[in-house]
Enzyme design. Sequence first.
Site, PDB file in Angstrom:
ATOM      1  N   ASP A 119       0.765  -1.183   0.200  1.00  0.00           N
ATOM      2  CA  ASP A 119      -0.061  -0.081  -0.045  1.00  0.00           C
ATOM      3  C   ASP A 119       0.929   1.302  -0.121  1.00  0.00           C
ATOM      4  O   ASP A 119       1.646   1.374   0.864  1.00  0.00           O
ATOM      5  CB  ASP A 119      -0.841  -0.040   1.154  1.00  0.00           C
ATOM      6  CG  ASP A 119      -2.050   1.056   1.344  1.00  0.00           C
ATOM      7  OD1 ASP A 119      -2.321   1.453   0.023  1.00  0.00           O
ATOM      8  OD2 ASP A 119      -2.343   1.136   2.236  1.00  0.00           O
ATOM      9  N   ASP A 138       2.719   5.209  -5.619  1.00  0.00           N
ATOM     10  CA  ASP A 138       1.802   6.122  -5.204  1.00  0.00           C
ATOM     11  C   ASP A 138       2.933   7.449  -5.666  1.00  0.00           C
ATOM     12  O   ASP A 138       3.654   7.857  -4.772  1.00  0.00           O
ATOM     13  CB  ASP A 138       1.727   6.305  -4.040  1.00  0.00           C
ATOM     14  CG  ASP A 138       0.875   7.481  -3.584  1.00  0.00           C
ATOM     15  OD1 ASP A 138       0.652   8.302  -4.498  1.00  0.00           O
ATOM     16  OD2 ASP A 138       0.236   7.523  -2.414  1.00  0.00           O
ATOM     17  N   HIS A 148      -9.028   4.769  -2.240  1.00  0.00           N
ATOM     18  CA  HIS A 148      -8.390   4.697  -0.975  1.00  0.00           C
ATOM     19  C   HIS A 148      -9.339   5.516   0.093  1.00  0.00           C
ATOM     20  O   HIS A 148     -10.442   6.068  -0.241  1.00  0.00           O
ATOM     21  CB  HIS A 148      -7.287   5.437  -0.866  1.00  0.00           C
ATOM     22  CG  HIS A 148      -5.990   4.586  -1.658  1.00  0.00           C
ATOM     23  ND1 HIS A 148      -5.031   4.198  -1.028  1.00  0.00           N
ATOM     24  CD2 HIS A 148      -5.957   3.991  -3.040  1.00  0.00           C
ATOM     25  CE1 HIS A 148      -4.302   3.420  -1.736  1.00  0.00           C
ATOM     26  NE2 HIS A 148      -4.799   3.431  -2.914  1.00  0.00           N
ATOM     27  N   SER A 195      -8.733   2.613   9.041  1.00  0.00           N
ATOM     28  CA  SER A 195      -9.177   3.021   9.926  1.00  0.00           C
ATOM     29  C   SER A 195     -10.285   2.453  10.761  1.00  0.00           C
ATOM     30  O   SER A 195     -10.215   2.426  11.705  1.00  0.00           O
ATOM     31  CB  SER A 195      -9.530   4.465   9.595  1.00  0.00           C
ATOM     32  OG  SER A 195      -8.335   5.046   9.117  1.00  0.00           O
TER      33      SER A 195
HETATM   34  P1  13P Z   1      -8.919   4.880   5.786  1.00  0.00           P
HETATM   35  O1  13P Z   1      -8.033   5.314   6.378  1.00  0.00           O
HETATM   36  O2  13P Z   1     -10.029   5.232   5.233  1.00  0.00           O
HETATM   37  O3  13P Z   1      -9.206   3.121   6.372  1.00  0.00           O
HETATM   38  O4  13P Z   1      -8.123   4.193   4.499  1.00  0.00           O
HETATM   39  C1  13P Z   1      -7.215   3.212   4.137  1.00  0.00           C
HETATM   40  C2  13P Z   1      -6.365   3.221   2.760  1.00  0.00           C
HETATM   41  O5  13P Z   1      -6.538   3.958   1.786  1.00  0.00           O
HETATM   42  C3  13P Z   1      -5.128   2.530   3.047  1.00  0.00           C
HETATM   43  O6  13P Z   1      -4.459   2.717   1.469  1.00  0.00           O
HETATM   44  O1  G3H Z   2      -3.067   4.790   3.720  1.00  0.00           O
HETATM   45  C1  G3H Z   2      -2.474   4.559   4.891  1.00  0.00           C
HETATM   46  C2  G3H Z   2      -3.012   3.462   5.656  1.00  0.00           C
HETATM   47  O2  G3H Z   2      -4.152   3.527   6.440  1.00  0.00           O
HETATM   48  C3  G3H Z   2      -1.662   2.773   6.219  1.00  0.00           C
HETATM   49  O3  G3H Z   2      -1.491   3.433   7.392  1.00  0.00           O
HETATM   50  O4  G3H Z   2       1.026   3.962   7.073  1.00  0.00           O
HETATM   51  O5  G3H Z   2      -0.059   4.136   9.246  1.00  0.00           O
HETATM   52  O6  G3H Z   2       0.130   1.976   8.295  1.00  0.00           O
HETATM   53  P1  G3H Z   2      -0.058   3.347   8.121  1.00  0.00           P
HETATM   54 ZN    ZN Z   3      -4.443   4.736   0.872  1.00  0.00          ZN
END
Ligand code: 13P
Ligand code: G3H
Ligand code: ZN
Length: 330
Positions: A93, A115, A232, A278
């Site tokens: 991610d 990204d 996202h 989240s």
């Molecule tokens: P949320 O913070 O809305 O859960 O989004 C997560 C996300 O986009 C991870 O790449």
């Molecule tokens: O987009 C971000 C994701 O929620 C991951 O969050 O970088 O705190 O693991 P993190």
């Molecule tokens: Zn994201």
Amino acid sequence: MVSYKELGLVNTRELFKKAIAGNYAIPAFNFNNMEQMQAIVQACVEKQSPVILQVSSGARKYANQTLLRYMAQGACEYAKELGHAIPIVLHLDHGDTFELCKSCVEYGFSSVMIDGSAHSYEDNVALTKKVVEFAHAHDVTVEGELGVLAGIEDEVSHETHSYTRPEEVEDFVSKTGVDSLAISIGTSHGAYKFKPEQCTRDENGKLVPPPLRFDILKEIEKRIPGFPIVLHGSSSVPQQYVDQINQYGGKLEAAVGIPEEQLREAAKSAVCKINIDSDGRLAMTAAIRKVFVEKPAEFDPRKYLGPARDELKKLYMHKVENVLGSAFKA
Ligand code: 13P
Ligand code: G3H
Ligand code: ZN
């Protein structure tokens, strides 16, 4: 070098094709530890949904890349043991460099996101293309991003959205060769997506955020018909978890997420991957806080991580069935 195929994982190509044709989206749930992974696999096996296990660069540092590889392999074996070998993707991610994406490919990821949205358009194209060339040589699929989401992303925070420009998508997709495209249409990262003053109130006094920009999504779909789109920042911030956290000693401010009905609507379009992190964090924290307050003498981690895992599983089953629409598509 370990290939994801040896671990039992799949890339996103076939999953996205089926999701677009079937009007649903594949859940992309972030995880950092065993209990989260168990909850995701249990929920998706029970609902027979394909799933994307998603790892941020922070999560990779936290969990260790070697352990992650075995955890993903374990997830595939665990799913079989639970009775259904659902398709599982291990996805990076928000990869931000070529080197990170390359290393993930070499450590068994079946899909990576590069990204480049913080760069200029030209630099985003060049970086994304370089990652695609390397990843495709190993049959790993790549997600790119155009447009910037508001909110916090791996310690980088953006005050405002910069919506995806539909006039750029065709050029970006054809120049880079990406397999899917993350777009910005009003979702954002974290629990605090909208300030109360940005929202209106419904007849029950509930805060209602501004709607997603479905007009931009439609325009994008018109320009790249049938191309896999990713959303996202798609947590809905369930009020019951915010209340439970605060009831048991937490201090969350008024938090507003993306209404689930809007995500369900998006999942029926070319949006075929929806990212949720989240909401899982909130569910886990709410469950743990409750145990800490109600059983202050408890100090066996299984006694609070167990209930947290159960709550997560409930949340993921609900998402798969009622938001993504991916139940029984595995
Ligand atoms: P949320 O913070 O809305 O859960 O989004 C997560 C996300 O986009 C991870 O790449
Ligand atoms: O987009 C971000 C994701 O929620 C991951 O969050 O970088 O705190 O693991 P993190
Ligand atoms: Zn994201």
